[in-house]
Design an enzyme around this catalytic site. Structure first.
Site, PDB file in Angstrom:
ATOM      1  N   GLY A 236      38.283   6.547   1.930  1.00 21.61           N
ATOM      2  CA  GLY A 236      39.692   6.739   2.269  1.00 21.61           C
ATOM      3  C   GLY A 236      40.003   6.447   3.728  1.00 21.61           C
ATOM      4  O   GLY A 236      40.915   5.674   4.050  1.00 21.61           O
TER       5      GLY A 236
ATOM      6  N   GLY B 103      35.971   8.758  -3.322  1.00 20.71           N
ATOM      7  CA  GLY B 103      34.950   9.580  -3.981  1.00 20.71           C
ATOM      8  C   GLY B 103      34.269   8.849  -5.122  1.00 20.71           C
ATOM      9  O   GLY B 103      33.043   8.914  -5.275  1.00 20.71           O
TER      10      GLY B 103
ATOM     11  N   ARG C  61      47.996   1.353  -3.707  1.00 27.07           N
ATOM     12  CA  ARG C  61      47.509   1.654  -5.060  1.00 27.07           C
ATOM     13  C   ARG C  61      48.470   1.149  -6.138  1.00 27.07           C
ATOM     14  O   ARG C  61      48.034   0.798  -7.233  1.00 27.07           O
ATOM     15  CB  ARG C  61      47.290   3.157  -5.207  1.00 27.07           C
TER      16      ARG C  61
ATOM     17  N   LYS D  38      30.488  13.815   7.482  1.00 28.16           N
ATOM     18  CA  LYS D  38      29.354  14.671   7.128  1.00 28.16           C
ATOM     19  C   LYS D  38      28.164  13.942   6.531  1.00 28.16           C
ATOM     20  O   LYS D  38      28.310  13.116   5.655  1.00 28.16           O
ATOM     21  CB  LYS D  38      29.816  15.717   6.120  1.00 28.16           C
TER      22      LYS D  38
HETATM   23  P1  ADP Z   1      35.735   8.065   4.652  1.00 27.37           P
HETATM   24  O1  ADP Z   1      37.017   8.734   4.183  1.00 27.37           O
HETATM   25  O2  ADP Z   1      35.967   6.641   5.077  1.00 27.37           O
HETATM   26  O3  ADP Z   1      34.625   8.217   3.654  1.00 27.37           O
HETATM   27  P2  ADP Z   1      34.995  10.413   6.180  1.00 27.37           P
HETATM   28  O4  ADP Z   1      36.031  11.198   5.466  1.00 27.37           O
HETATM   29  O5  ADP Z   1      33.570  10.726   5.890  1.00 27.37           O
HETATM   30  O6  ADP Z   1      35.269   8.836   5.982  1.00 27.37           O
HETATM   31  O7  ADP Z   1      35.163  10.606   7.760  1.00 27.37           O
HETATM   32  C1  ADP Z   1      36.332  10.281   8.440  1.00 27.37           C
HETATM   33  C2  ADP Z   1      36.609  11.218   9.581  1.00 27.37           C
HETATM   34  O8  ADP Z   1      35.495  11.360  10.449  1.00 27.37           O
HETATM   35  C3  ADP Z   1      37.761  10.718  10.429  1.00 27.37           C
HETATM   36  O9  ADP Z   1      38.846  11.597  10.329  1.00 27.37           O
HETATM   37  C4  ADP Z   1      37.186  10.668  11.840  1.00 27.37           C
HETATM   38  O10 ADP Z   1      38.081  11.138  12.824  1.00 27.37           O
HETATM   39  C5  ADP Z   1      35.992  11.583  11.756  1.00 27.37           C
HETATM   40  N1  ADP Z   1      35.007  11.275  12.784  1.00 27.37           N
HETATM   41  C6  ADP Z   1      34.368  10.106  12.972  1.00 27.37           C
HETATM   42  N2  ADP Z   1      33.570  10.165  14.054  1.00 27.37           N
HETATM   43  C7  ADP Z   1      33.701  11.421  14.574  1.00 27.37           C
HETATM   44  C8  ADP Z   1      33.127  12.096  15.684  1.00 27.37           C
HETATM   45  N3  ADP Z   1      32.252  11.491  16.497  1.00 27.37           N
HETATM   46  N4  ADP Z   1      33.500  13.378  15.897  1.00 27.37           N
HETATM   47  C9  ADP Z   1      34.382  13.993  15.067  1.00 27.37           C
HETATM   48  N5  ADP Z   1      34.953  13.400  14.010  1.00 27.37           N
HETATM   49  C10 ADP Z   1      34.615  12.130  13.761  1.00 27.37           C
HETATM   50 MG    MG Z   2      37.635  10.804   4.198  1.00 25.76          MG
END
Ligand code: ADP
Ligand code: MG
Length: 396
Positions: free
Chosen positions: A350, A373, A36, A197
């Site tokens: 992230g 976000g 950053r 989620k």
């Molecule tokens: P981003 O930050 O890229 O938007 P998220 O915060 O939505 O992504 O999700 C990231 C998290 O989801 C990671 O910590 C990863 O370990 C978890 N994750 C991905 N697949 C699974 C799974 N099958 N079961 C549990 N956790 C998972």
């Molecule tokens: Mg995340």
């Protein structure tokens, strides 16, 4: 609509208040990831070269509306000084007579970093008193913190109302990439969504069902989708309140031009642990007591093939628990396909960006959004206060 940038105004010799996002990870008082800080360098360099006095503002972490010694910006100033190869002045306050005196003594090209903006309880309230005190420090306000633009705070939005305001280069780059993605994507437009989620990202899913040609789902959220489509998913992470939401998305996909793809095979484990027993199974054969922690090789290959044929790809959310080596394969295959894709590649989020960095593939992407976000809210179509407060570019 493109925003006015530092190039559209006369900056020469001015005192310029720049909102940057220096919310970086610190370990033992050292910056462990300076991505950053590097992102803000083009704007800072541009202003210094034009004899500006550059006054930087940022938040760091989540102080409880009061100074927190662990969240002071001194380690950031140190790293910034190394990257710019120039001395950086850092003050231990955000505003007030002492800061005003320091600013008055600045010379052209000098850089000053103000203290963590969230130490002041008025920052998050977008308090007019704070905005007014900060405005006394500058002649021009530059917002270069896209990743904080979903917040209506004094330093992210308030200042734009009282000073002439423009976007910095990082802000402009983010807006150009995301606008291009939403307005006129190169086709086929493929979107890869994963992560934790469904409910966090449902409005993003909804938007892409309207815009994309293919939507590839992985990560924990795919199990909520698989359950919604009637499958048994063992102890995989399922968001109960997301099942109906996923069912609606599947229904919407049926009637749309966008093809929604779910995993056909998964890597299952008998525990949420790096050394758990694991194997690959078809999605309709997940054994009782086992949990899916990654997409399987057949799914990863199908997703990679779709990505390689894409005119444009947007990726958010890891395909599995990439933090554990045995469950990083799906995320790695997707990242490698993105790196090899001849089309336009954009990544946001992230954890997705952390995965790309871990694989050393970040510089193979056309655009890596710094705004987790903020980028998702922008894609959803939510107005970002840090963006809407900046004036649009005037057409010639
Ligand atoms: P981003 O930050 O890229 O938007 P998220 O915060 O939505 O992504 O999700 C990231 C998290 O989801 C990671 O910590 C990863 O370990 C978890 N994750 C991905 N697949 C699974 C799974 N099958 N079961 C549990 N956790 C998972
Ligand atoms: Mg995340």
């Amino acid at each position: 609509m493109a925003k006015k940038t530092v190039k559209d105004v006369d900056v020469a010799g001015k005192r310029v208040l720049v909102r940057v996002d220096f919310n970086v990870p610190l370990v033992d008082g050292r910056v462990t990831d300076d991505t950053r800080i590097r992102a803000a360098l083009p704007t800072i360099r541009y202003l210094r070269e034009r004899g500006c006095r550059v006054i930087l503002m940022s938040h760091l972490g989540r102080p409880k509306d009061a100074p927190d010694p662990a969240l002071q910006l001194d380690p950031v100033a140190m790293r910034l000084g190394q990257l710019l190869a120039a001395p950086i002045r850092k003050v231990s306050e955000l505003c007030g007579p002492g800061v005003e005196a320091t600013v008055a003594a600045m010379k052209p090209g000098d850089v000053l970093l103000l203290e963590n903006s969230r130490f002041d309880p008025r920052e998050k309230k977008n308090d007019p008193g704070l905005v007014c005190e900060l405005a006394r420090l500058g002649d021009l306000y530059v917002n270069d913190a896209f990743s904080a633009a979903h917040r209506a705070h004094a330093t992210t939005a308030g200042l734009a109302a009282v000073l002439p305001a423009v976007a910095g280069f990082q802000m402009d780059k983010e807006l150009t990439a995301l606008d291009g993605l939403l307005a006129e994507p190169q086709r086929p437009f493929v979107v890869v969504l994963g992560g934790a989620k469904v409910t966090d990202k449902i409005r993003v899913i909804d938007r892409f069902l309207d815009l994309a040609d293919q939507l590839l789902i992985g990560g924990a959220m795919s199990f909520t989708f698989l359950k919604a489509s009637g499958l048994v998913v063992g102890t995989s992470k399922v968001e109960e309140e997301g099942v109906a939401v996923a069912a609606d998305a599947l229904k919407k996909a049926d009637g749309s031009r966008c093809e929604l793809l779910l995993p056909t095979d998964v890597v299952v484990a008998d525990a949420f642990a790096e050394d758990a027993a694991s194997r690959v199974v078809a999605v309709d054969a997940i054994p009782e007591g086992w949990m899916g922690l990654d997409i399987g090789p057949e799914t990863a290959a199908a997703y990679a093939a779709a990505i390689l044929k894409a005119g444009e790809v947007f990726w958010n959310g890891p395909m599995g628990v990439f933090e554990m080596a045995p469950f990083a394969g799906g995320t790695r295959t997707v990242a490698e396909a993105m790196a090899a894709c001849p089309g336009v590649t954009v990544v946001g989020g992230g954890d997705s960006v952390a995965a790309l960095n871990a694989f050393g593939l970040a510089d193979k992407m056309d655009h890596v959004s710094m705004g987790g976000g903020a980028s998702l809210e922008f894609i959803e179509g939510t107005a970002l206060p840090g963006v809407t407060t900046l004036p649009d570019k005037e057409h010639m």
